[in-house]
Design a protein around this motif. Structure first.
Motif, PDB file in Angstrom:
ATOM      1  N   LEU A  43       0.801  -1.229   0.000  1.00  0.00           N
ATOM      2  CA  LEU A  43       0.000   0.000   0.000  1.00  0.00           C
ATOM      3  C   LEU A  43       0.835   1.281   0.000  1.00  0.00           C
ATOM      4  O   LEU A  43       0.301   2.362  -0.237  1.00  0.00           O
ATOM      5  N   GLY A  44       2.136   1.170   0.296  1.00  0.00           N
ATOM      6  CA  GLY A  44       2.982   2.362   0.306  1.00  0.00           C
ATOM      7  C   GLY A  44       2.414   3.454   1.188  1.00  0.00           C
ATOM      8  O   GLY A  44       1.946   3.194   2.306  1.00  0.00           O
ATOM      9  N   SER A  45       2.368   4.681   0.674  1.00  0.00           N
ATOM     10  CA  SER A  45       1.889   5.812   1.480  1.00  0.00           C
ATOM     11  C   SER A  45       0.395   5.696   1.797  1.00  0.00           C
ATOM     12  O   SER A  45      -0.093   6.319   2.740  1.00  0.00           O
ATOM     13  N   LEU A  46      -0.329   4.884   1.049  1.00  0.00           N
ATOM     14  CA  LEU A  46      -1.762   4.727   1.338  1.00  0.00           C
ATOM     15  C   LEU A  46      -1.990   3.964   2.649  1.00  0.00           C
ATOM     16  O   LEU A  46      -3.058   4.081   3.253  1.00  0.00           O
ATOM     17  N   MET A  67      -4.236  -3.876  -5.754  1.00  0.00           N
ATOM     18  CA  MET A  67      -2.946  -3.243  -6.034  1.00  0.00           C
ATOM     19  C   MET A  67      -2.344  -3.708  -7.364  1.00  0.00           C
ATOM     20  O   MET A  67      -2.922  -4.501  -8.085  1.00  0.00           O
ATOM     21  N   GLY A  68      -1.149  -3.205  -7.652  1.00  0.00           N
ATOM     22  CA  GLY A  68      -0.455  -3.544  -8.888  1.00  0.00           C
ATOM     23  C   GLY A  68       0.263  -4.877  -8.809  1.00  0.00           C
ATOM     24  O   GLY A  68       0.202  -5.584  -7.805  1.00  0.00           O
ATOM     25  N   GLY A  69       0.939  -5.215  -9.905  1.00  0.00           N
ATOM     26  CA  GLY A  69       1.696  -6.465  -9.960  1.00  0.00           C
ATOM     27  C   GLY A  69       2.332  -6.605 -11.329  1.00  0.00           C
ATOM     28  O   GLY A  69       1.885  -5.983 -12.291  1.00  0.00           O
ATOM     29  N   PRO A  70       3.387  -7.423 -11.433  1.00  0.00           N
ATOM     30  CA  PRO A  70       4.108  -7.532 -12.701  1.00  0.00           C
ATOM     31  C   PRO A  70       3.398  -8.380 -13.759  1.00  0.00           C
ATOM     32  O   PRO A  70       3.793  -8.405 -14.917  1.00  0.00           O
ATOM     33  N   GLU A  98       0.768   5.612  -4.679  1.00  0.00           N
ATOM     34  CA  GLU A  98       1.254   5.254  -3.333  1.00  0.00           C
ATOM     35  C   GLU A  98       2.775   5.176  -3.222  1.00  0.00           C
ATOM     36  O   GLU A  98       3.302   4.844  -2.162  1.00  0.00           O
ATOM     37  N   MET A  99       3.499   5.500  -4.311  1.00  0.00           N
ATOM     38  CA  MET A  99       4.958   5.294  -4.319  1.00  0.00           C
ATOM     39  C   MET A  99       5.682   6.089  -3.232  1.00  0.00           C
ATOM     40  O   MET A  99       5.344   7.234  -2.951  1.00  0.00           O
ATOM     41  N   THR A 100       6.697   5.437  -2.663  1.00  0.00           N
ATOM     42  CA  THR A 100       7.597   6.088  -1.705  1.00  0.00           C
ATOM     43  C   THR A 100       9.013   5.897  -2.268  1.00  0.00           C
ATOM     44  O   THR A 100       9.210   5.097  -3.184  1.00  0.00           O
ATOM     45  N   GLU A 101       9.985   6.603  -1.721  1.00  0.00           N
ATOM     46  CA  GLU A 101      11.344   6.453  -2.252  1.00  0.00           C
ATOM     47  C   GLU A 101      11.863   5.016  -2.122  1.00  0.00           C
ATOM     48  O   GLU A 101      12.406   4.466  -3.080  1.00  0.00           O
ATOM     49  N   PRO A 102      11.680   4.358  -0.957  1.00  0.00           N
ATOM     50  CA  PRO A 102      12.119   2.957  -0.870  1.00  0.00           C
ATOM     51  C   PRO A 102      11.456   2.058  -1.915  1.00  0.00           C
ATOM     52  O   PRO A 102      12.086   1.154  -2.456  1.00  0.00           O
ATOM     53  N   MET A 103      10.182   2.330  -2.228  1.00  0.00           N
ATOM     54  CA  MET A 103       9.493   1.530  -3.233  1.00  0.00           C
ATOM     55  C   MET A 103      10.088   1.751  -4.629  1.00  0.00           C
ATOM     56  O   MET A 103      10.299   0.810  -5.385  1.00  0.00           O
ATOM     57  N   LEU A 156      -0.950  14.027  -3.562  1.00  0.00           N
ATOM     58  CA  LEU A 156      -1.959  13.455  -4.455  1.00  0.00           C
ATOM     59  C   LEU A 156      -2.573  12.199  -3.819  1.00  0.00           C
ATOM     60  O   LEU A 156      -3.791  12.020  -3.807  1.00  0.00           O
ATOM     61  N   ALA A 157      -1.716  11.332  -3.269  1.00  0.00           N
ATOM     62  CA  ALA A 157      -2.180  10.095  -2.623  1.00  0.00           C
ATOM     63  C   ALA A 157      -3.106  10.424  -1.445  1.00  0.00           C
ATOM     64  O   ALA A 157      -4.134   9.764  -1.244  1.00  0.00           O
TER      65      ALA A 157
END
Length: 248
Positions: free
Chosen positions: A20-23, A60-63, A189-194, A232-233
């Motif tokens: 979920l990252g920042s969410l 969520m996302g996925g490859p 939801e992206m964060t720098e570690p992600m 934005l998130a």
């Protein structure tokens, strides 16, 4: 009366590095409990009746690609649950792969994009619809926003839905359906570690370069664009939360 725990959000997670990252912070701050269904662990999927216990669904996302149903047996189950969530008029938020699954569940086509879209690139909002829906009503939709992208597939918006945003490479970056289900092609939801983790995945560099981007450049630009993406998130989650009923 039936007591329903609507303070609970069901989260479909399709890969360990796509959480979920920042969410996660947003959900916690708003007092929601998140219940993760991790598809790679061959979990037990809830029944349609058990879905009633959740106030909302996030996918969520996925490859993987939506076209790979045969390769991923869980995909069919998730599609059925998304269809059931649509029937129950649950608030649904699909992100990246999750948006493609939601598009498919609501009858729209998912295809390969003209070319992969990876990196920090602007999206433009369809102003009229964006100002009048729960998810984006707090955003400055008059101007483009730079967001993070990492996708090879693209979706059309459902016949009874609305397109909310587009980019130069992708004709539909966001859609709304039934007023309570939303698909976002970009991950807010992206964060720098992600960003670092995604870029260090085994095939990442090859994918990034094939899309005409540069991994070092993406990382460098992250510092510049992440604060606005974080905002934005926050606004997107707040808008989404306005749809979650607090039945007791």
């Amino acid at each position: 009366p039936v007591c329903r725990m609507t303070k609970k959000i069901l989260v479909f997670q399709h890969a360990p590095h796509e959480g979920l990252g920042s969410l996660a912070d947003e959900a916690k701050a708003a007092g929601y409990e998140t219940s993760f269904l991790k598809t790679w662990e061959s979990p037990l999927f809830p029944s349609g009746a058990q879905l009633e216990n959740y106030g909302a669904v996030i996918s969520m996302g996925g490859p993987m690609s939506v076209t790979e149903e045969g390769k991923h047996p869980w995909m069919k189950k998730e599609l059925l649950l998304l269809e059931e969530a649509l029937r129950q008029k649950k608030p649904i938020l699909g992100i990246c792969l999750g948006a493609q699954l939601l598009a498919k569940a609501s009858g729209a086509r998912v295809t390969k994009n003209k070319k992969p879209e990876i990196g920090w690139l602007p999206i433009t909002f369809d102003e009229w619809f964006s100002k009048r829906n729960s998810l984006f009503f707090q955003l400055e939709v008059e101007k483009p926003h730079t967001v993070f992208h990492w996708h090879e597939d693209a979706f059309e918006f459902p016949v009874e839905g609305y397109r909310l945003a587009w980019s130069e490479l992708t004709e539909c970056q966001a859609f709304s359906f039934q007023g309570n289900a939303f698909g976002l092609q970009f991950p807010p939801e992206m964060t720098e570690p992600m960003v670092r983790e995604w870029l260090s995945a085994p095939d990442a560099e090859k994918q990034v370069r094939a899309a005409g981007s540069d991994p070092a450049q993406i990382l460098k630009e992250a510092a510049q664009h992440l604060p606005a993406l974080r905002d934005l998130a926050h606004k997107i989650f707040y808008g989404f939360a306005t749809l979650i009923r607090d039945d007791v």
